[in-house]
Write a protein that holds these residues in place. Sequence first.
Motif, PDB file in Angstrom:
ATOM      1  N   VAL A   1       0.495  -3.712  -6.134  1.00 59.61           N
ATOM      2  CA  VAL A   1       0.610  -2.355  -5.587  1.00 59.61           C
ATOM      3  C   VAL A   1      -0.725  -1.622  -5.626  1.00 59.61           C
ATOM      4  CG1 VAL A   1       1.692  -0.096  -5.899  1.00 59.61           C
ATOM      5  CG2 VAL A   1       3.043  -2.177  -6.270  1.00 59.61           C
ATOM      6  N   ASP A   2      -1.121  -1.118  -4.468  1.00 62.67           N
ATOM      7  CA  ASP A   2      -2.258  -0.190  -4.360  1.00 62.67           C
ATOM      8  C   ASP A   2      -1.638   1.176  -4.062  1.00 62.67           C
ATOM      9  OD1 ASP A   2      -4.624   1.121  -3.923  1.00 62.67           O
ATOM     10  OD2 ASP A   2      -5.185  -0.019  -2.134  1.00 62.67           O
ATOM     11  N   TYR A   3      -1.737   2.122  -5.009  1.00 63.31           N
ATOM     12  CA  TYR A   3      -1.070   3.424  -4.891  1.00 63.31           C
ATOM     13  C   TYR A   3      -2.115   4.517  -4.768  1.00 63.31           C
ATOM     14  CZ  TYR A   3       1.830   7.455  -6.336  1.00 63.31           C
ATOM     15  OH  TYR A   3       2.468   8.664  -6.411  1.00 63.31           O
ATOM     16  N   VAL A   4      -1.967   5.379  -3.763  1.00 56.54           N
ATOM     17  CA  VAL A   4      -2.902   6.500  -3.613  1.00 56.54           C
ATOM     18  C   VAL A   4      -2.117   7.791  -3.355  1.00 56.54           C
ATOM     19  CG1 VAL A   4      -4.698   5.019  -2.604  1.00 56.54           C
ATOM     20  CG2 VAL A   4      -3.174   6.298  -1.084  1.00 56.54           C
ATOM     21  N   ASN A   5      -2.792   8.912  -3.600  1.00 50.46           N
ATOM     22  CA  ASN A   5      -2.261  10.206  -3.143  1.00 50.46           C
ATOM     23  C   ASN A   5      -3.120  10.648  -1.966  1.00 50.46           C
ATOM     24  OD1 ASN A   5      -2.081  13.225  -2.897  1.00 50.46           O
ATOM     25  ND2 ASN A   5      -0.456  12.833  -4.392  1.00 50.46           N
ATOM     26  N   ILE A   6      -2.469  10.961  -0.847  1.00 49.43           N
ATOM     27  CA  ILE A   6      -3.202  11.242   0.389  1.00 49.43           C
ATOM     28  C   ILE A   6      -4.085  12.487   0.245  1.00 49.43           C
ATOM     29  CG2 ILE A   6      -1.530  12.697   1.638  1.00 49.43           C
ATOM     30  CD1 ILE A   6      -3.383   9.622   3.070  1.00 49.43           C
TER      31      ILE A   6
ATOM     32  N   LEU B   1       7.493  14.701   7.782  1.00 51.82           N
ATOM     33  CA  LEU B   1       6.490  14.349   6.783  1.00 51.82           C
ATOM     34  C   LEU B   1       5.737  15.605   6.355  1.00 51.82           C
ATOM     35  CD1 LEU B   1       4.824  11.249   8.514  1.00 51.82           C
ATOM     36  CD2 LEU B   1       6.353  11.177   6.529  1.00 51.82           C
ATOM     37  N   SER B   2       5.132  15.574   5.174  1.00 48.15           N
ATOM     38  CA  SER B   2       4.200  16.647   4.807  1.00 48.15           C
ATOM     39  C   SER B   2       3.052  16.645   5.830  1.00 48.15           C
ATOM     40  CB  SER B   2       3.656  16.426   3.397  1.00 48.15           C
ATOM     41  OG  SER B   2       2.785  15.308   3.377  1.00 48.15           O
ATOM     42  N   GLY B   3       2.433  17.790   6.021  1.00 47.45           N
ATOM     43  CA  GLY B   3       1.399  17.900   7.053  1.00 47.45           C
ATOM     44  C   GLY B   3       0.263  16.924   6.859  1.00 47.45           C
ATOM     45  N   LYS B   4      -0.177  16.754   5.634  1.00 48.99           N
ATOM     46  CA  LYS B   4      -1.320  15.866   5.363  1.00 48.99           C
ATOM     47  C   LYS B   4      -0.948  14.404   5.656  1.00 48.99           C
ATOM     48  CE  LYS B   4      -5.362  15.022   3.256  1.00 48.99           C
ATOM     49  NZ  LYS B   4      -6.632  15.670   3.085  1.00 48.99           N
ATOM     50  N   LEU B   5       0.279  14.045   5.279  1.00 52.45           N
ATOM     51  CA  LEU B   5       0.721  12.674   5.554  1.00 52.45           C
ATOM     52  C   LEU B   5       0.916  12.472   7.058  1.00 52.45           C
ATOM     53  CD1 LEU B   5       1.306  10.154   3.885  1.00 52.45           C
ATOM     54  CD2 LEU B   5       3.702  10.851   3.763  1.00 52.45           C
ATOM     55  N   LYS B   6       1.375  13.523   7.738  1.00 56.92           N
ATOM     56  CA  LYS B   6       1.552  13.431   9.192  1.00 56.92           C
ATOM     57  C   LYS B   6       0.197  13.224   9.874  1.00 56.92           C
ATOM     58  CE  LYS B   6       3.909  13.862  13.098  1.00 56.92           C
ATOM     59  NZ  LYS B   6       2.864  13.973  14.109  1.00 56.92           N
TER      60      LYS B   6
ATOM     61  N   PHE C   1       0.885  -1.160   0.000  1.00 58.58           N
ATOM     62  CA  PHE C   1       0.000   0.000   0.000  1.00 58.58           C
ATOM     63  C   PHE C   1       0.924   1.212   0.000  1.00 58.58           C
ATOM     64  CE2 PHE C   1      -2.862   2.976   2.533  1.00 58.58           C
ATOM     65  CZ  PHE C   1      -3.500   3.421   1.378  1.00 58.58           C
ATOM     66  N   ALA C   2       0.975   1.924  -1.127  1.00 57.75           N
ATOM     67  CA  ALA C   2       1.902   3.049  -1.295  1.00 57.75           C
ATOM     68  C   ALA C   2       1.120   4.352  -1.231  1.00 57.75           C
ATOM     69  CB  ALA C   2       2.631   2.933  -2.632  1.00 57.75           C
ATOM     70  N   VAL C   3       1.573   5.238  -0.384  1.00 53.27           N
ATOM     71  CA  VAL C   3       0.855   6.493  -0.134  1.00 53.27           C
ATOM     72  C   VAL C   3       1.771   7.671  -0.432  1.00 53.27           C
ATOM     73  CG1 VAL C   3      -0.443   7.824   1.562  1.00 53.27           C
ATOM     74  CG2 VAL C   3      -0.359   5.319   1.758  1.00 53.27           C
ATOM     75  N   ASN C   4       1.444   8.411  -1.490  1.00 50.23           N
ATOM     76  CA  ASN C   4       2.212   9.611  -1.801  1.00 50.23           C
ATOM     77  C   ASN C   4       1.644  10.781  -1.000  1.00 50.23           C
ATOM     78  OD1 ASN C   4       3.700  11.708  -2.852  1.00 50.23           O
ATOM     79  ND2 ASN C   4       2.984  11.464  -4.961  1.00 50.23           N
ATOM     80  N   GLY C   5       2.498  11.441  -0.248  1.00 49.84           N
ATOM     81  CA  GLY C   5       2.059  12.540   0.603  1.00 49.84           C
ATOM     82  C   GLY C   5       2.375  13.910   0.048  1.00 49.84           C
ATOM     83  N   SER C   6       2.550  14.002  -1.271  1.00 47.21           N
ATOM     84  CA  SER C   6       2.847  15.311  -1.873  1.00 47.21           C
ATOM     85  C   SER C   6       1.630  15.863  -2.594  1.00 47.21           C
ATOM     86  CB  SER C   6       3.996  15.189  -2.876  1.00 47.21           C
ATOM     87  OG  SER C   6       4.135  16.425  -3.571  1.00 47.21           O
ATOM     88  N   PRO C   7       1.381  17.180  -2.461  1.00 54.24           N
ATOM     89  CA  PRO C   7       0.310  17.774  -3.269  1.00 54.24           C
ATOM     90  C   PRO C   7       0.673  17.820  -4.741  1.00 54.24           C
ATOM     91  CG  PRO C   7       1.527  19.468  -2.060  1.00 54.24           C
ATOM     92  CD  PRO C   7       2.051  18.141  -1.583  1.00 54.24           C
TER      93      PRO C   7
ATOM     94  N   THR D   1      -9.813  13.311   9.215  1.00 53.07           N
ATOM     95  CA  THR D   1     -10.105  14.250  10.306  1.00 53.07           C
ATOM     96  C   THR D   1      -8.874  14.402  11.196  1.00 53.07           C
ATOM     97  OG1 THR D   1     -12.370  13.449  10.262  1.00 53.07           O
ATOM     98  CG2 THR D   1     -11.713  14.708  12.218  1.00 53.07           C
ATOM     99  N   ASP D   2      -8.553  15.655  11.552  1.00 50.19           N
ATOM    100  CA  ASP D   2      -7.469  15.889  12.518  1.00 50.19           C
ATOM    101  C   ASP D   2      -7.809  15.204  13.837  1.00 50.19           C
ATOM    102  OD1 ASP D   2      -6.140  17.567  10.746  1.00 50.19           O
ATOM    103  OD2 ASP D   2      -7.045  19.381  11.564  1.00 50.19           O
TER     104      ASP D   2
END
Length: 197
Positions: free
Chosen positions: A34-39, A92-97, A4-10, A45-46
């Motif tokens: 591979v399951d690839y997503v962009n976060i 980490l980028s904020g969204k990925l964090k 499960f691959a998660v890209n944390g870049s806008p 939710t925070d």
Amino acid sequence: MKFFAVNGSPNRDGNSAALTRILLDAAKAKGAQVDYVNIYDYRITDVWENYFGDALYKKFEKAENDDMPLLKDKMAAADIILLASPIYWYQLSGKLKTFVDRWTDTINPDFSSDLRGKGLALVSTHTGVNAINASNILQLAMDSTAEFLGMQWLGGIDCSSKMPFTSGRNNGHEIIAADFGEKLAQGQNLLGAPVFG
Ligand SMILES: Cc1cc2nc3c(=O)[nH]c(=O)nc-3n(C[C@H](O)[C@H](O)[C@H](O)COP(=O)(O)O)c2cc1C
């Protein structure tokens, strides 16, 4: 191996995506799924006041209608979670964090985690304009996070982005990324040591 691959870049086609693509193509050539997503495509939710306690007892009403249930299903289906992040201020980028903060969702009252046994790997990219390597700091944080959750830390790779004042990604980074992808696909860590029984 299931990734499960998660890209944390806008930036969906940026430096982190490029290095990750090289790694994943090599992994797929060795049989990985591979399951690839962009976060940035997911609502997360925070964390909220008293979140940790709520998480232990699976009280997620305050996060109703976000995408964490779907993302948790994707993590549950994977052998290896690969995070790809641009370095933002040594982290980490904020969204990925925020996504990783929400991994607390997986902790149970006995402090075991549903992520126990899964592999964790990291791709990070940066400008390289630092007196220290920012990716190394993040790798230490993710290694410790994996240990806390009972996950297997598999290693991290990085490269700098091409800017007027940096050398950028080069063939050496690409060889290392492809090599790491092949090793992960075979259940090995960055050192080539077998990790999964
Ligand atoms: C908010 C922000 C903070 C950043 N902080 C750092 C940093 O601490 N160290 C560094 O080397 N690069 C830093 N950068 C640069 C990015 O990490 C770098 O350009 C990265 O390769 C971008 O990846 P992407 O193309 O996948 O988005 C920062 C960029 C942004 C937007």
